[in-house]
Design an enzyme around this catalytic site. Sequence first.
Site, mmCIF file in Angstrom:
data_model
loop_
_atom_site.group_PDB
_atom_site.id
_atom_site.type_symbol
_atom_site.label_atom_id
_atom_site.label_comp_id
_atom_site.label_asym_id
_atom_site.label_seq_id
_atom_site.Cartn_x
_atom_site.Cartn_y
_atom_site.Cartn_z
ATOM 1 N N HIS A 51 0.803 -1.220 0.000
ATOM 2 C CA HIS A 51 0.000 0.000 0.000
ATOM 3 C C HIS A 51 0.836 1.271 0.000
ATOM 4 O O HIS A 51 0.290 2.358 0.132
ATOM 5 C CB HIS A 51 -0.960 -0.002 1.192
ATOM 6 N N CYS A 77 -0.500 8.678 -4.896
ATOM 7 C CA CYS A 77 0.381 8.607 -6.072
ATOM 8 C C CYS A 77 0.363 9.898 -6.888
ATOM 9 O O CYS A 77 0.279 9.880 -8.119
ATOM 10 C CB CYS A 77 0.016 7.401 -6.942
ATOM 11 N N CYS A 84 13.485 12.695 -10.659
ATOM 12 C CA CYS A 84 14.209 11.437 -10.572
ATOM 13 C C CYS A 84 15.715 11.687 -10.660
ATOM 14 O O CYS A 84 16.176 12.441 -11.523
ATOM 15 C CB CYS A 84 13.759 10.498 -11.683
ATOM 16 N N GLN A 164 -7.800 -8.855 18.038
ATOM 17 C CA GLN A 164 -9.173 -9.226 17.725
ATOM 18 C C GLN A 164 -9.209 -10.476 16.847
ATOM 19 O O GLN A 164 -8.219 -10.862 16.245
ATOM 20 C CB GLN A 164 -9.894 -8.080 16.996
ATOM 21 N N VAL A 180 1.228 -8.005 19.754
ATOM 22 C CA VAL A 180 2.262 -8.570 18.894
ATOM 23 C C VAL A 180 3.649 -8.430 19.518
ATOM 24 O O VAL A 180 4.444 -9.376 19.496
ATOM 25 C CB VAL A 180 2.235 -7.899 17.503
#
Length: 230
Positions: A51, A77, A84, A164, A180
Amino acid sequence: MKSFDQCKPTFSHLAIITMINKGFVKHVVSQNIDGLFLRANIDRENLSELHGNYFIDECIECHSRFIRNRPSPTMGCKFTGDKCKKCDGPVHDTILDWEQELPDDEFDRAQIESKKCDLAICLGTSLQIEPANLLPLEVLEKSEIQHENTDDNQLNKLVIINLQRTKFDRHADLVIHHYVDKVMELICQQLMIQVAPFESALDPTKSCHDLIPWNRNDFRPTIKSRNELL
């Protein structure tokens, strides 16, 4: 609330990278856009970001990717106004909007690594967003093929660690509803792995140089098209 540049990698980020360096973990597929794996200095070869990443821009012309030393000013995006460093083409952020398709290179690599996987561990995800949530199920498809001629202890496994419940809990070989970081701490203790603290000096997003190249080495997909993946 902290800004993206104020956040730091958690124990889990650092533990996963330590496990990669020791050969326990082969690849990470991330849906997070916070750039924390990048900031913990993960090797590009070991990461697929589905993502996007607030610290990564991509050239529209040559598709080279670059590490920013500040969070992107845009999302969806859009062009950031930078050029660049390789071909002087315009670069855009890599943060997906809801209606945008996943980047082919990232998804293809994630699919390839998922197909090779013998133990898929889902950490801190509700497994709701498609098609990313289907990638861990690749390990179950392999187990079904192997089942007739293989001992159950040697079959590929799916583990889900999340506070959950998820809709795939019933398919998992092991489900842990807990934090976690705590689970990763216990795993590292069992494996006798020492996890070094975060070193900000190694954070590539804090470099004095902007738009540092961040490209994965070329790889040859074993599949021909996105349609074959779904």
